[in-house]
Scaffold this active site. Structure first.
Site, PDB file in Angstrom:
ATOM      1  NE  ARG A  58      -4.065   0.551   0.785  1.00 51.68           N
ATOM      2  CZ  ARG A  58      -5.312   0.835   0.372  1.00 51.68           C
ATOM      3  NH1 ARG A  58      -5.538   1.948  -0.316  1.00 51.68           N
ATOM      4  NH2 ARG A  58      -6.305   0.018   0.605  1.00 51.68           N
ATOM      5  CD  GLU A  64      -7.649   3.023   5.850  1.00 47.51           C
ATOM      6  OE1 GLU A  64      -6.673   2.446   6.347  1.00 47.51           O
ATOM      7  OE2 GLU A  64      -8.245   2.602   4.837  1.00 47.51           O
TER       8      GLU A  64
END
Length: 819
Positions: A327, A766
């Site tokens: 990620r 997020e």
């Protein structure tokens, strides 16, 4: 049944309470404030309730030569003690790859690693007994930082590379190039409710687990495996968490497993609650990173080539680190088009607690790296960093209304784009060959709103005028300096592990018209249960007060994914919608058949169903349907479409869509002390078509402040023996209300998700976290002003006052030296 003309039409057509798009309050807000909310540790204890504690290692790496637990067994109140040899099933509880031992059976891998667990009549007795073990160690050399791990090629998983074209050649041929390094500190989750689980034996050697976990299904699986029993004998119940932030995705499982092991041995309920100090020592953090970049660019500042190395400190085991470093690599571009690019990701093994998921899941550590490089390019060329950012954005799309659809017609800001087949009520322009839309992992950025969003924010925050004022202020003040920065966020939404992108839900409609809702998502204060309840209310067109959302339970909705990756409303909301629509379809078909009308004439509206010239309230309809043997219960299911990723080729579409936002932060620093204050923050964030603006804005504000803490005040410190020294609020500083911006302005960007998400909303959990990079960048901007904005200061994170002062002194020294 009544004739429609007999009703108050205003009542029938007015919006339902809690409809999608309304600023409905959090379903437990009142309970949170009054203290009525029940958490795991608040559950009523059984008469024979036991309490557990854990014995910890006192070295970072080594072998156990001997472990004498005689005094532990003999301690007051002790009922049982468990070691690795007492585990009847599987000892390794690694969530993806092996390497996470429930209890040490041979080799110690970090300071504070669990050696044994003890059950006693009280929490205090268990804690005191756990201190009485006599353990003799054979110490081994310990790797305690990324530098040593790289030297020794110590990795928990193999390195991974993404690349497109020839970055090395592009950098070599570029008119200018820079190199840089940024050391990024970790972060403690510091949830208000610590790790806790209560294991209660049931019939047939089964186990009921009450746990504060973001992933009940994983807890179910691991408890079953360590006990050596089928999954169906373990039920996990999770009503609410007092915060999670990723720290309870995988790392709630060990404590549930240990409680279950002791409950199995004693055949009594066992609760294991970690004290704050033990929690911080024995659970993983946000991964620290040590990243490097080499960037080639032209005279205007356009990036021509980029080589970025991402080095994550994973701790002693894989945990979720493979996906987390992936990620970080996925977000090393942030909002910028990198044509010639090479990104290397290393998963470094150190002898520290295994680091784990944290809000952003590696994305922030990748994103801040390219933002540092952008600032460096700007200082090198003597330009405003915002101009360099805008020049390097992915090509965007502007919105224009169309008469043929309720959506938007997306027109490329780059000429020469070609159309693709429209879908879901939108027209999308496919980027033409040579346009700047493709990520380093070959996903096309189809709905890039960032250029438009940033332009709006630049105007609304009065960026250019404030930039001039700040330059003038800095020229007039020798000690106090101001900084300003606008940074964007482009964050991919989906689990990067494909099979996790699925969800289930269960909906019951009772004969009084009340509705019971259950799904696989967990509530940790973020408002997930409220949003999903709003979705069901919207589908049935009933007030949200008629809907009860029950605790997440593995015996109601099985095989659930973790509440993580900002995907929980997307997944569970769609699953709940699916279940509601199944029941609604049955009701429509029943009304059409029962009253001999066309199904298209049946309309659900404001707690009623209208058909022809007649109406029933919702409860009346449900009662009538029940009497006519219509099923009023359904399970729903959803899986995310379109996503795929070939890791061997480092190419694919790992994300369903991107969520975007931008923030302007203004700071004031004291060059004599390194202290600073955030004066003003302006945020414009894209949540698509908001399901609940109040909750979305709350998530944006909270995420930003938590991100600010990561980058400024939250410093983890280990000693030379690998022992964590920051084990509570006295030594570890999370943001307080006094750290909040003096002027804090948050707005939602008017946009609609082109993809078929739940009501065309976008994830919000997020992405706002990374907006706080603007604060760190603004601090660098203030420091750079000491050199007339010609030197880009090195400022590792967290940017504590000590680090700020050190950067100030280095800049002053360099400026005096004429560099």
């Amino acid at each position: 049944m009544r004739k429609l003309t007999e009703l108050d039409m205003t009542q029938v057509t007015s919006p339902i309470k809690g409809a999608v798009g309304q600023a409905e309050k959090h379903e437990s807000a009142h309970k949170h404030v009054t203290g009525e909310a029940i958490y795991v540790d608040d559950q009523i204890s059984a008469a024979n309730q036991l309490h557990a504690a854990v014995g910890k290692s006192q070295i970072a790496h080594g072998k156990i030569k001997s472990m004498d637990l005689t005094a532990v067994y003999a301690a007051e109140g002790v009922v049982a003690v468990a070691t690795a040899s007492d585990v009847p099933g599987q000892l390794d509880i690694g969530p993806v790859y092996p390497g996470d031992k429930l209890l040490v059976d041979d080799t110690i891998e970090f300071y504070g690693q669990p050696l044994f667990a003890v059950a006693a009549l009280s929490h205090q007795q268990a804690l005191q007994a756990a201190q009485l073990a006599l353990v003799e160690y054979e110490p081994l050399p310990a790797i305690l930082d990324i530098t040593d791990a790289l030297k020794q090629q110590s990795f928990v998983r193999p390195p991974h590379i993404m690349k497109r074209n020839n970055a090395t050649e592009a950098i070599a041929n570029a008119p200018h190039n820079i190199t840089g390094r940024i050391v990024i500190g970790g972060q403690e989750h510091f949830y208000l409710e610590g790790q806790v689980a209560n294991a209660i034996p049931t019939e047939d050697d089964g186990m009921l687990i009450l746990t504060s976990s973001q992933h009940p299904s994983e807890v179910q699986k691991l408890v079953a495996e360590i006990l050596g029993i089928p999954f169906n004998l373990v039920t996990v119940d999770m009503r609410r968490m007092g915060g999670g932030f990723g720290g309870k995705e995988t790392q709630a499982a060990p404590w549930a497993c240990l409680a279950a092991l002791l409950a199995k041995i004693t055949q009594q309920p066992v609760k294991l609650r970690l004290n704050r100090g033990d929690d911080m020592i024995m659970t993983g953090k946000r991964h620290p990173f040590d990243n490097n970049y080499h960037i080639g660019f032209d005279h205007q500042g356009r990036i021509l080539g980029a080589e970025i190395t991402i080095n994550g400190d994973c701790g002693y085991s894989p945990d979720l680190s493979d996906a987390i470093v992936d990620r970080a690599m996925f977000h090393a571009d942030n909002a910028y088009y990198l044509d010639q690019v090479k990104i290397i990701g290393n998963r470094c093994k150190t002898h520290k607690v295994s680091n784990t998921a944290f809000r952003g899941f590696g994305g922030p550590q990748g994103m801040i790296t390219i933002e540092a490089a952008i600032d460096d390019i700007a200082r090198y060329l003597g330009k405003d960093p915002l101009s360099i950012r805008k020049m390097n954005f992915y090509d965007g799309y502007c919105k224009t209304r169309t008469s043929s659809t309720e959506g938007f017609h997306k027109t490329s800001l780059t000429e020469g784009a070609n159309y693709i087949k429209p879908a879901e009520g939108f027209h999308i322009k496919q980027p033409a060959e040579g346009s700047r839309h493709t990520t380093p992992y070959y996903q096309v950025v189809e709905q890039n709103v960032i250029p438009e969003l940033v332009n709006q924010l630049e105007q609304s925050a009065d960026y250019q005028q404030r930039r001039k004022q700040i330059v003038a202020f800095n020229q007039q003040n020798e000690v106090l300096k101001k900084g300003l920065s606008l940074t964007p966020v482009k964050f991919g939404i989906s689990f990067t592990v494909q099979h996790l992108n699925q969800a289930g839900a269960l909906v019951h409609v009772y004969t009084d018209g009340s509705i019971h809702l259950n799904h696989g998502g967990t509530e940790m204060g973020q408002g997930l249960l409220t949003k999903v309840a709003q979705i069901v209310a919207e589908e049935f067109q009933v007030d949200i007060d008629t809907i009860c959302v029950s605790a997440t339970r593995t015996d109601k909705v099985p095989n659930t994914s973790p509440t993580a990756a900002s995907s929980s409303t997307d997944l569970n909301g769609k699953a709940a919608q699916n279940a509601a629509q199944i029941i609604k379809k049955r009701l429509i078909e029943f009304v059409a058949q029962h009253f001999t009308i066309e199904p298209t004439e049946v309309v659900f509206i404001n707690n009623h169903v209208r058909f022809g010239e007649n109406t029933l309230n919702f409860a009346e309809l449900v009662q009538l349907a029940y009497r006519n043997r219509v099923s009023l219960s359904a399970t729903g299911y959803y899986r995310t479409p379109k996503i795929h990723y070939d890791r061997n080729k480092a190419a694919g579409r790992p994300f369903f869509y991107f969520a975007s936002g931008a923030a302007v932060s203004e700071v004031l620093i004291d060059t004599l002390t390194g202290e600073y204050k955030v004066l003003r923050v302006d945020i414009l964030h894209d949540v698509g078509k908001s399901l609940n603006p109040a909750i979305d804005i709350g998530q944006i504000e909270g995420g930003f402040i938590q991100g600010m803490g990561w980058l400024t005040t939250e410093e983890l410190v280990w000693n030379s023996q690998g022992q964590l020294m920051t084990t509570g609020p006295a030594t570890y500083k999370i943001p307080a209300i006094s750290d909040s911006p003096l002027d804090f302005r948050v707005k939602l960007f008017e946009s609609t998700n082109q993809e078929a998400t739940i009501y065309h909303s976008k994830a919000v959990g997020e992405p706002p976290f990374m907006l706080a990079i603007s604060v760190w960048s603004a601090i660098r901007d203030a420091i750079s002003s000491l050199s007339g904005y010609t030197i880009s200061p090195q400022l590792h994170t967290p940017a504590t006052p000590e680090r700020v002062l050190q950067a100030v002194e280095l800049i002053q020294t360099a400026s005096k030296a004429g560099r």
